[in-house]
Design a protein around this motif. Sequence first.
Motif, PDB file in Angstrom:
ATOM      1  N   GLU A  81       0.829  -1.204   0.000  1.00 55.33           N
ATOM      2  CA  GLU A  81       0.000   0.000   0.000  1.00 55.33           C
ATOM      3  C   GLU A  81       0.864   1.254   0.000  1.00 55.33           C
ATOM      4  O   GLU A  81       2.074   1.202   0.228  1.00 55.33           O
ATOM      5  CB  GLU A  81      -0.909  -0.011   1.237  1.00 55.33           C
ATOM      6  CG  GLU A  81      -1.823  -1.225   1.305  1.00 55.33           C
ATOM      7  CD  GLU A  81      -2.544  -1.328   2.631  1.00 55.33           C
ATOM      8  OE1 GLU A  81      -3.784  -1.282   2.627  1.00 55.33           O
ATOM      9  OE2 GLU A  81      -1.849  -1.447   3.659  1.00 55.33           O
ATOM     10  N   GLU A  82       0.227   2.377  -0.243  1.00 57.14           N
ATOM     11  CA  GLU A  82       0.916   3.651  -0.312  1.00 57.14           C
ATOM     12  C   GLU A  82       1.681   3.935   0.983  1.00 57.14           C
ATOM     13  O   GLU A  82       1.169   3.731   2.078  1.00 57.14           O
ATOM     14  CB  GLU A  82      -0.090   4.770  -0.591  1.00 57.14           C
ATOM     15  CG  GLU A  82       0.545   6.112  -0.890  1.00 57.14           C
ATOM     16  CD  GLU A  82      -0.466   7.117  -1.402  1.00 57.14           C
ATOM     17  OE1 GLU A  82      -0.183   8.327  -1.312  1.00 57.14           O
ATOM     18  OE2 GLU A  82      -1.535   6.693  -1.889  1.00 57.14           O
ATOM     19  N   ASN A  83       2.921   4.394   0.829  1.00 55.32           N
ATOM     20  CA  ASN A  83       3.814   4.753   1.944  1.00 55.32           C
ATOM     21  C   ASN A  83       4.281   3.559   2.773  1.00 55.32           C
ATOM     22  O   ASN A  83       4.829   3.756   3.870  1.00 55.32           O
ATOM     23  CB  ASN A  83       3.166   5.813   2.847  1.00 55.32           C
ATOM     24  CG  ASN A  83       2.920   7.121   2.104  1.00 55.32           C
ATOM     25  OD1 ASN A  83       3.773   7.575   1.343  1.00 55.32           O
ATOM     26  ND2 ASN A  83       1.753   7.716   2.334  1.00 55.32           N
ATOM     27  N   ILE A 104       3.335   3.673  -6.564  1.00 48.42           N
ATOM     28  CA  ILE A 104       2.887   4.497  -5.441  1.00 48.42           C
ATOM     29  C   ILE A 104       4.108   4.817  -4.586  1.00 48.42           C
ATOM     30  O   ILE A 104       5.138   4.141  -4.686  1.00 48.42           O
ATOM     31  CB  ILE A 104       1.827   3.764  -4.586  1.00 48.42           C
ATOM     32  CG1 ILE A 104       2.378   2.408  -4.089  1.00 48.42           C
ATOM     33  CG2 ILE A 104       0.525   3.581  -5.350  1.00 48.42           C
ATOM     34  CD1 ILE A 104       1.447   1.659  -3.165  1.00 48.42           C
ATOM     35  N   PRO A 105       4.019   5.830  -3.716  1.00 50.87           N
ATOM     36  CA  PRO A 105       5.149   6.114  -2.821  1.00 50.87           C
ATOM     37  C   PRO A 105       5.413   4.939  -1.879  1.00 50.87           C
ATOM     38  O   PRO A 105       4.497   4.483  -1.178  1.00 50.87           O
ATOM     39  CB  PRO A 105       4.675   7.351  -2.046  1.00 50.87           C
ATOM     40  CG  PRO A 105       3.624   7.968  -2.894  1.00 50.87           C
ATOM     41  CD  PRO A 105       2.929   6.829  -3.583  1.00 50.87           C
ATOM     42  N   LEU A 106       6.626   4.422  -1.874  1.00 51.97           N
ATOM     43  CA  LEU A 106       7.027   3.342  -0.972  1.00 51.97           C
ATOM     44  C   LEU A 106       8.537   3.323  -0.872  1.00 51.97           C
ATOM     45  O   LEU A 106       9.235   3.910  -1.688  1.00 51.97           O
ATOM     46  CB  LEU A 106       6.479   1.992  -1.442  1.00 51.97           C
ATOM     47  CG  LEU A 106       6.886   1.479  -2.827  1.00 51.97           C
ATOM     48  CD1 LEU A 106       8.162   0.640  -2.752  1.00 51.97           C
ATOM     49  CD2 LEU A 106       5.778   0.639  -3.431  1.00 51.97           C
TER      50      LEU A 106
END
Length: 238
Positions: A81-83, A104-106
């Motif tokens: 999931e995001e982050n 996504i941002p990770l």
Amino acid sequence: MKKLNESGVVKSFDLINDLNCSESTIRRDLAQLEEEGMLTRIHGGAKKHYSFDKEPTYQEKTIKNVQHKTSIGKFAASLIEENDVIYLDAGTTTLEIIPYLPDIPLTVVTNGIVHASMLATKQIPSYLVGGKLKHSTNAIVGANSLIQLKEYQFTKTFLGVNGIDLRYGCTTADPEEAAMKNLALQQSATTYMLADESKWNNVNFAKICDINEVNFIIEKLTPTHEPFQPHTNILEAT
């Protein structure tokens, strides 16, 4: 064999009663299964047979169960999931997550040399743990790796495994790799063990953890490889 996988030991007397057959039939069947390397006969019954095979090299692992590993990797990536801050263990199954990582941002931490190279190509923010390079598996291991890994915390960890057994838990061939996997598990909110069907009911030299400490991501198993109960921590990739 189902009873052996559940308890590790079976008694001839119990098999005679449960299967409603003669002592000579049980004796012949146990002898046949022992010849096939599936169990070891003992006085009054049989015990599960374990053999510690030589650990295959990274190159040998890349050509085994390729379709299964791809399905498992794709499903594992769908859980990110995001982050998220994730740990990717070195291994050919965890490597299959990278092509399917969502845009996504990770952040990714890994001890896999090949993993780090692929993450760099995809320009995903990543950290490569430093330490001793184990050439046969392209993994970074050792005391320095453990010190560095202790500095990180993860939302999700994805681990590879050589053997999964109800009694002996999750195991691998190398104590240094087992230590890395166990620490990553301890540093993570959720840990997933990625395993194709060849890993079930096998035991290797170094223990990683008990089976109730992780969630398992597997491809749908054939009836002959059906894992132990309960199934509450098993996610099937299809």
